[in-house]
Design an enzyme around this catalytic site. Sequence first.
Site, PDB file in Angstrom:
ATOM      1  N   ARG A 189     -12.960  -8.621  -1.646  1.00 31.73           N
ATOM      2  CA  ARG A 189     -12.355  -8.357  -0.329  1.00 31.73           C
ATOM      3  C   ARG A 189     -11.909  -6.904  -0.250  1.00 31.73           C
ATOM      4  O   ARG A 189     -11.318  -6.363  -1.175  1.00 31.73           O
ATOM      5  CB  ARG A 189     -11.144  -9.268  -0.123  1.00 31.73           C
ATOM      6  CG  ARG A 189     -10.358  -8.993   1.174  1.00 31.73           C
ATOM      7  CD  ARG A 189      -9.144  -8.107   0.927  1.00 31.73           C
ATOM      8  NE  ARG A 189      -8.290  -7.982   2.126  1.00 31.73           N
ATOM      9  CZ  ARG A 189      -7.258  -7.164   2.228  1.00 31.73           C
ATOM     10  NH1 ARG A 189      -6.914  -6.382   1.211  1.00 31.73           N
ATOM     11  NH2 ARG A 189      -6.548  -7.102   3.334  1.00 31.73           N
ATOM     12  N   VAL A 190     -12.221  -6.272   0.855  1.00 34.35           N
ATOM     13  CA  VAL A 190     -11.783  -4.899   1.093  1.00 34.35           C
ATOM     14  C   VAL A 190     -10.981  -4.883   2.391  1.00 34.35           C
ATOM     15  O   VAL A 190     -11.423  -5.436   3.400  1.00 34.35           O
ATOM     16  CB  VAL A 190     -13.003  -3.952   1.199  1.00 34.35           C
ATOM     17  CG1 VAL A 190     -12.562  -2.551   1.606  1.00 34.35           C
ATOM     18  CG2 VAL A 190     -13.752  -3.908  -0.125  1.00 34.35           C
ATOM     19  N   THR A 237       0.816  -1.188   0.000  1.00 30.00           N
ATOM     20  CA  THR A 237       0.000   0.000   0.000  1.00 30.00           C
ATOM     21  C   THR A 237       0.866   1.262   0.000  1.00 30.00           C
ATOM     22  O   THR A 237       1.963   1.246   0.534  1.00 30.00           O
ATOM     23  CB  THR A 237      -0.798  -0.058   1.319  1.00 30.00           C
ATOM     24  OG1 THR A 237      -1.520  -1.283   1.322  1.00 30.00           O
ATOM     25  CG2 THR A 237      -1.728   1.090   1.493  1.00 30.00           C
ATOM     26  N   GLY A 248      -4.465  -5.868   6.319  1.00 29.95           N
ATOM     27  CA  GLY A 248      -5.592  -4.971   6.568  1.00 29.95           C
ATOM     28  C   GLY A 248      -6.636  -5.442   7.557  1.00 29.95           C
ATOM     29  O   GLY A 248      -7.211  -4.645   8.304  1.00 29.95           O
TER      30      GLY A 248
END
Length: 303
Positions: free
Chosen positions: A200-201, A172, A226
């Site tokens: 998926r988040v 990220t 995450g």
Amino acid sequence: MADENFGIVIHGGAGVLSNLSHEQQQKIEKKISQTLLSAYEIIKNGGTSLDAVEFAVSELEDSPLFNAGRGSVYNFDEVQEMDASVMFGKDRSAGAVASVKNIKNPISLARKVLEETEHVLLVGDGAESFAKDIGEQIVDPSYFHSDKNLKRLRKAKDKITQTTLVHDKIGTVGAVALDKEGNIAAATSTGGMTNKMPGRVGDTPIIGSGTWAQNDVCGVSSTGHGEFFIKFQVAKEVCTRMEYLNQSLKKSANDVINELMKVGGSGGLIAIDKDANIATPFNTDGMIRGSITNKSNLLVEIY
């Protein structure tokens, strides 16, 4: 006066960076340095922290060196789904997008959500049709194509089941900044995790987990596994401890990342407080990071 302090911190992800070649390292360091210096100029010339973080993150989205925008990794179905969010500490305005597939700069779309809608988070098709309506740059999915990332996915799928995630070498991207007006902003963007389930988040578009900005306290952008960052509300937690426990930025940020490690959560974060103090703790092999403020020189590190 304290409010004359200003600065910016950016990251290019935390993770298993131990096997980066010297050439890769140099490319990454060069990109981080250039981006930092340009973003710093924005603030130095009186621009807002919001402009600076959006600029910095969009620069990293445009680079195939990072897992965001153009360099995004593939999910199980060999599709790239991108997430991004931005927050402005002055009024806690925030915007985010998740699972977008054809947006050149997800961070810019996230800012448009902040500025032009009543909402905070738009996902998938809805986010993409909003982008079309407002003329945000849309690209053919081939723009994001990467043989290298596809090979990694296919190798992973040969070896493992659908439920196993690959911990990517690069991660990220994000930025946090404090401007001359004392306004703090934070922005984060990602391509997620290789072999993730479609839809998926992670924490990146979740305000309070991946991104948080609160004037007079701090701004945070997270990177890592995450799911853990969501469950522990990492980005906001750093500022909350400063606010209620009167901890320094450094202590708060370090403690939060150390506690994550105890429950198996890998990653790191970057943070800036109202006095332009900086913290960049991580519990992985490395985290690509860089900073520059009116009281500290340009610094870029990977390990």
